[in-house]
Structure formats: C-alpha cells, structure tokens
Design a protein around this motif. Structure first.
Motif, PDB file in Angstrom:
ATOM      1  N   LEU B  24      14.561 -17.247  54.166  1.00  0.00           N
ATOM      2  CA  LEU B  24      14.589 -18.167  55.311  1.00  0.00           C
ATOM      3  C   LEU B  24      14.941 -19.593  54.892  1.00  0.00           C
ATOM      4  CD1 LEU B  24      11.502 -16.802  57.273  1.00  0.00           C
ATOM      5  CD2 LEU B  24      13.929 -16.446  57.768  1.00  0.00           C
ATOM      6  N   ASP B  25      15.196 -19.747  53.605  1.00  0.00           N
ATOM      7  CA  ASP B  25      15.608 -21.045  53.083  1.00  0.00           C
ATOM      8  C   ASP B  25      17.068 -21.327  53.484  1.00  0.00           C
ATOM      9  OD1 ASP B  25      17.034 -22.242  50.300  1.00  0.00           O
ATOM     10  OD2 ASP B  25      15.219 -23.274  50.995  1.00  0.00           O
ATOM     11  N   ASP B  26      17.384 -22.601  53.672  1.00  0.00           N
ATOM     12  CA  ASP B  26      18.731 -22.978  54.130  1.00  0.00           C
ATOM     13  C   ASP B  26      19.841 -22.376  53.278  1.00  0.00           C
ATOM     14  OD1 ASP B  26      17.907 -26.399  55.187  1.00  0.00           O
ATOM     15  OD2 ASP B  26      17.608 -24.432  56.129  1.00  0.00           O
ATOM     16  N   ASP B  27      19.641 -22.397  51.974  1.00  0.00           N
ATOM     17  CA  ASP B  27      20.636 -21.908  51.032  1.00  0.00           C
ATOM     18  C   ASP B  27      21.000 -20.442  51.312  1.00  0.00           C
ATOM     19  OD1 ASP B  27      20.785 -22.204  47.398  1.00  0.00           O
ATOM     20  OD2 ASP B  27      22.227 -22.697  49.002  1.00  0.00           O
ATOM     21  N   ALA B  28      19.969 -19.614  51.433  1.00  0.00           N
ATOM     22  CA  ALA B  28      20.197 -18.185  51.657  1.00  0.00           C
ATOM     23  C   ALA B  28      20.789 -17.944  53.040  1.00  0.00           C
ATOM     24  CB  ALA B  28      18.891 -17.415  51.501  1.00  0.00           C
ATOM     25  N   LEU B  29      20.310 -18.692  54.029  1.00  0.00           N
ATOM     26  CA  LEU B  29      20.821 -18.520  55.385  1.00  0.00           C
ATOM     27  C   LEU B  29      22.287 -18.908  55.468  1.00  0.00           C
ATOM     28  CD1 LEU B  29      17.771 -19.815  57.468  1.00  0.00           C
ATOM     29  CD2 LEU B  29      18.554 -17.458  57.225  1.00  0.00           C
ATOM     30  N   ARG B  30      22.646 -19.985  54.771  1.00  0.00           N
ATOM     31  CA  ARG B  30      24.063 -20.374  54.753  1.00  0.00           C
ATOM     32  C   ARG B  30      24.896 -19.294  54.065  1.00  0.00           C
ATOM     33  NH1 ARG B  30      22.592 -26.025  54.111  1.00  0.00           N
ATOM     34  NH2 ARG B  30      22.416 -25.689  51.863  1.00  0.00           N
ATOM     35  N   ALA B  31      24.337 -18.731  52.997  1.00  0.00           N
ATOM     36  CA  ALA B  31      25.060 -17.664  52.291  1.00  0.00           C
ATOM     37  C   ALA B  31      25.289 -16.480  53.227  1.00  0.00           C
ATOM     38  CB  ALA B  31      24.273 -17.224  51.056  1.00  0.00           C
ATOM     39  N   LEU B  32      24.267 -16.133  54.008  1.00  0.00           N
ATOM     40  CA  LEU B  32      24.410 -15.029  54.962  1.00  0.00           C
ATOM     41  C   LEU B  32      25.486 -15.354  55.988  1.00  0.00           C
ATOM     42  CD1 LEU B  32      20.697 -13.985  55.676  1.00  0.00           C
ATOM     43  CD2 LEU B  32      22.465 -12.560  54.653  1.00  0.00           C
ATOM     44  N   ARG B  33      25.393 -16.561  56.530  1.00  0.00           N
ATOM     45  CA  ARG B  33      26.360 -16.958  57.560  1.00  0.00           C
ATOM     46  C   ARG B  33      27.777 -16.945  57.014  1.00  0.00           C
ATOM     47  NH1 ARG B  33      26.072 -22.895  58.424  1.00  0.00           N
ATOM     48  NH2 ARG B  33      27.484 -22.708  56.649  1.00  0.00           N
ATOM     49  N   ASP B  34      27.947 -17.460  55.800  1.00  0.00           N
ATOM     50  CA  ASP B  34      29.293 -17.502  55.215  1.00  0.00           C
ATOM     51  C   ASP B  34      29.866 -16.114  54.967  1.00  0.00           C
ATOM     52  OD1 ASP B  34      28.646 -20.456  53.129  1.00  0.00           O
ATOM     53  OD2 ASP B  34      29.071 -20.224  55.268  1.00  0.00           O
ATOM     54  N   LYS B  35      28.986 -15.124  54.781  1.00  0.00           N
ATOM     55  CA  LYS B  35      29.460 -13.753  54.578  1.00  0.00           C
ATOM     56  C   LYS B  35      29.607 -13.018  55.908  1.00  0.00           C
ATOM     57  CE  LYS B  35      29.289 -12.028  50.426  1.00  0.00           C
ATOM     58  NZ  LYS B  35      30.153 -12.122  49.260  1.00  0.00           N
ATOM     59  N   GLY B  36      29.386 -13.719  56.995  1.00  0.00           N
ATOM     60  CA  GLY B  36      29.576 -13.102  58.305  1.00  0.00           C
ATOM     61  C   GLY B  36      28.331 -12.490  58.908  1.00  0.00           C
ATOM     62  N   TYR B  37      27.154 -12.659  58.260  1.00  0.00           N
ATOM     63  CA  TYR B  37      25.920 -12.116  58.851  1.00  0.00           C
ATOM     64  C   TYR B  37      25.331 -13.187  59.758  1.00  0.00           C
ATOM     65  CZ  TYR B  37      26.530  -8.762  55.073  1.00  0.00           C
ATOM     66  OH  TYR B  37      27.055  -7.830  54.232  1.00  0.00           O
ATOM     67  N   THR B  38      25.623 -13.072  61.045  1.00  0.00           N
ATOM     68  CA  THR B  38      25.171 -14.120  61.955  1.00  0.00           C
ATOM     69  C   THR B  38      23.850 -13.768  62.631  1.00  0.00           C
ATOM     70  OG1 THR B  38      26.636 -13.114  63.577  1.00  0.00           O
ATOM     71  CG2 THR B  38      27.449 -15.069  62.437  1.00  0.00           C
ATOM     72  N   HIS B  39      23.364 -12.566  62.373  1.00  0.00           N
ATOM     73  CA  HIS B  39      22.055 -12.204  62.896  1.00  0.00           C
ATOM     74  C   HIS B  39      21.176 -11.721  61.750  1.00  0.00           C
ATOM     75  CE1 HIS B  39      19.041 -10.842  65.773  1.00  0.00           C
ATOM     76  NE2 HIS B  39      18.881  -9.827  64.958  1.00  0.00           N
ATOM     77  N   LEU B  40      19.934 -12.174  61.744  1.00  0.00           N
ATOM     78  CA  LEU B  40      18.979 -11.745  60.717  1.00  0.00           C
ATOM     79  C   LEU B  40      17.714 -11.241  61.400  1.00  0.00           C
ATOM     80  CD1 LEU B  40      17.955 -11.560  57.753  1.00  0.00           C
ATOM     81  CD2 LEU B  40      17.165 -13.934  57.995  1.00  0.00           C
ATOM     82  N   GLU B  41      17.406  -9.956  61.167  1.00  0.00           N
ATOM     83  CA  GLU B  41      16.189  -9.356  61.694  1.00  0.00           C
ATOM     84  C   GLU B  41      15.176  -9.384  60.563  1.00  0.00           C
ATOM     85  OE1 GLU B  41      16.584  -8.262  64.875  1.00  0.00           O
ATOM     86  OE2 GLU B  41      14.610  -7.390  65.187  1.00  0.00           O
TER      87      GLU B  41
END
Lengths: 215, 175
Positions: B24-41
């Motif tokens: 849930l840290d910004d770094d990991a969330l940005r990494a997810l978003r950059d890889k196209g994962y725009t939803h996190l359950e």
C-alpha cells in the motif's frame, strides 16, 4: 526375588516380541497380488487440519474408485472444518471418526506426554478388530501433524498383539522442501512407506522415498 | 492496455502488516499502476495498521496513486478473487501458493520472516528457483512488481494422482 525375576522375564519377553514384530514388518515383502480383481481396498485417511487436510483430500481425490474406497476420515477433536471439507469425498459408507489431539498447535513439548497418552486411550479402539475386520482397513494414510504419532503407536500395539493392521503410508507435506516435519522425523522408521515430495528430503531419512509432487 | 487487476492476500492465520504496508506504499502502488494494474483487491486479515482500522468484511474502497483499492479482512474462499486477478501477491502459505498456481495466475510470494520456525521460505524459494513464481522479501516488493515479466514464469503442473495411486497399488499388490 522371584517377583523380580518374573518382572524381568516379562520385560525381556515384551522387548523380544516388540523387536520381532518390528523386524517382521520392516522386512515384509509387498502383499501378494490380490486374488480377485474386483475386490477393493479400504483406505482410512487422517485429516490433520489446515494444510494437512487440504493435501490429504487432494491425494485421495485421484484414487481409482474401483480399486480403493475411503472407509473412514479420522479427524482431531474440535476440527469440524476438516469434516465439512471431507464431505464431498465421503460415500454413504464412509465413517467420520473423531480422536483426541495428541498436541495442540504450539503446545509446549513438556506437556505433550500427558495429552499423548490421553489421545492414545481415546484412539486404541480404532485398531481393535470387529468381526475379523480392522476398522482402519487396508491402508492408513497420514501426513501430519502430531496426532499421527498416536495413530501409528496404536497400529504397532495391534501388531504387537497380533491383530490385523493396515499398511501405514505417510506423505510429507509439499511445504517441506529441505527439512522434515517433527512428526515426519518421529514416524519415518515406523510407517510402511515414508514418502517425500522434494528430492532434497530423500537424504534426510534412510526410510524416505522421493516420488515427486503428489499434490 | 486493458485494465488489469491485482489481488493481495496476507492469509488468515497470522497477521502480516509488513506486507500490507509495503504494497500500500506509494512506490509499490505506482509500480502496479505503471504495469497496468489499476485495481487492487486486498485481503488484509487481522491488521493493526492505524490506516486500516475501519476495514471489516464489508469492502472499504479508496484510491491512491491512480489505483482503485478495495480492502476487506476475511472471506471463506479466495478462489473467486484469485480467478478475477491478473496478478496475485501473497504470503507464502503453501496451500495458497498451490491454489494460485493451479489457477494459472502470475504470483509474487513474500515469506513472512517474523514467523517462528519459518519453513514458508523453503517452498517459496524452491518454486522461485524453478521459475513457477517470484519470491521476494518485504522491502523488495515494489521492485519485484516493476521487474515482473509474466512470460518468463513457467506454468505449474496440473494435479496428477497417478504416482500416488502407484504407491498404493504397490502396497496392495496390484502391481
């Protein structure tokens, strides 16, 4: 003096008998081919809760129903979840047998002897033959944790007495890659087949057989 | 790139707040978003993180770093969430690992080193070496997401009960 001699004599007899029974089973060749191709083998399965239950259920799910039927699921006191999960594999004749736990999760080892013996007294009925049949059937499948040691001990008591007993098959968990579980370490010399799922474990016990991933 | 979804599970047995914080840290969330994962359950279990005090079985929704996040504590079965996900990030419980791999999902596994007698690491490392999943430590989660190449992962074999049956057949004299 005479009493002491009697006691010593009994102890010697017991040890000799135990040693003989153990030796006979260690050397036992596989059973001869079954006389009738239509006879099925009865399997009883110990469900150790959590991941143990998951793996045990997976193992038996793949068995040929024309050769193997599940006679019983054995579960530890309080583990109703395992019973629920086994229901889809339970036939109308499948027994659900509850036995006392030998050790609760994280129970200190110093208090285990007491719970172990309580569990033993509560489990020994499973090896007493009724109408010539052993309640545990032809195969007892186990994969941990500690209550398996009680089941195994009961089977050996039955062997000591000369009653028919199942073949004991222990399959170490898929999660055990480089080290054996405590129940695995204790049981490996005392089960008929001790199966590990990772090659690194084959060298950890001279009784271990590596047969790859079974789950 | 079509919207993709990631699923984070910390398990039901022990809390794993370190992994929750890391993902849930910004770094990991940005990494997810950059890889196209725009939803996190997120299945967060019994957490003591102050941010997540209001999380219960009813999903709590929020948005951070361009990722829609849904958090809840427990469910009786995770298979629907695993099936819906394109990427799973999980604690290293072997049951969960096998469930996820058998559903054919890309998996990043994070062993909980705070657990006593931790043999979770054994199976995570062994499967990482065989390239069925990526295993990393808590501090490396963001980097693992960033470096993830799902095409390099090797599919996990389907269940095959024949070897176990052979063992019993040997015991019973069928073969």
């Amino acid at each position: 003096m005479a009493a002491l001699a009697v006691v010593l004599g009994l102890v010697l007899l017991t040890i000799t008998r135990a040693g003989y029974v153990y030796w006979i089973h260690r050397k036992s060749v596989r059973r001869v081919a079954r006389p009738s191709s239509t006879s099925t083998c009865a399997v009883s399965v110990f469900l150790g809760s959590g991941g143990h239950t998951t793996e045990a259920l997976q193992l038996v799910a793949g068995l040929d129903g024309s050769r193997y039927n599940i006679r019983a699921f054995i579960f530890s006191a309080g583990d109703s979840l395992s019973v629920q999960r086994a229901s889809s594999l339970s036939g109308s004749a499948t027994q659900l047998i509850e036995i006392p736990r030998a050790r609760r999760v994280h129970q200190p080892l110093s208090t285990v002897p007491r719970t172990f013996f309580l569990s033993l007294f509560g489990t020994i009925r499973l090896v007493v033959p009724r109408a010539g049949q052993t309640p545990l059937g032809d195969i007892l499948l186990m994969n941990g944790p500690g209550t398996c040691v009680v089941l195994c001990a009961c089977v050996w008591i039955a062997r000591f007495v000369g009653w028919p007993t199942p073949r004991m098959v222990y399959v170490e968990s898929f999660a055990r890659v480089t080290s054996l579980s405590l129940s695995g370490k204790i049981l490996s010399p005392f089960v008929d087949r001790f199966i590990v799922q990772w090659p690194q474990l084959a060298s950890r016990s001279r009784f271990a057989e590596h047969r790859g991933w079974l789950i | 790139m079509s919207p993709r979804s990631a699923f984070l599970t910390v398990g039901a047995t022990a809390p794993f707040d370190a992994l929750l914080s890391a993902v849930l840290d910004d770094d990991a969330l940005r990494a997810l978003r950059d890889k196209g994962y725009t939803h996190l359950e997120v299945q967060c279990g019994k957490t003591q993180l102050p941010d997540l005090a209001q999380v219960s079985s009813a999903p709590w929704h929020t948005q951070r770093q361009g990722v829609d996040i849904s958090l809840w504590d427990f469910k009786s079965s995770l298979s629907e969430d695993i099936k819906r996900a394109d990427l799973v990030i999980s604690h290293a419980g072997s049951g969960t690992i096998v469930d996820v791999l058998r559903l054919g999902k890309a998996l990043i596994v994070v062993p909980n080193t705070a657990l006593l007698h931790n043999h979770q690491e054994e199976v995570a490392r062994a499967l990482h070496e065989r390239r069925h999943l990526i295993s990393c430590s808590v501090p490396d989660v963001a980097r693992a997401i960033r470096d993830l190449d799902t095409s390099s992962l090797i599919p996990f074999p389907a269940f095959d009960g024949s070897e176990f049956q052979t063992i019993l057949d040997e015991e019973m004299g069928f073969i």
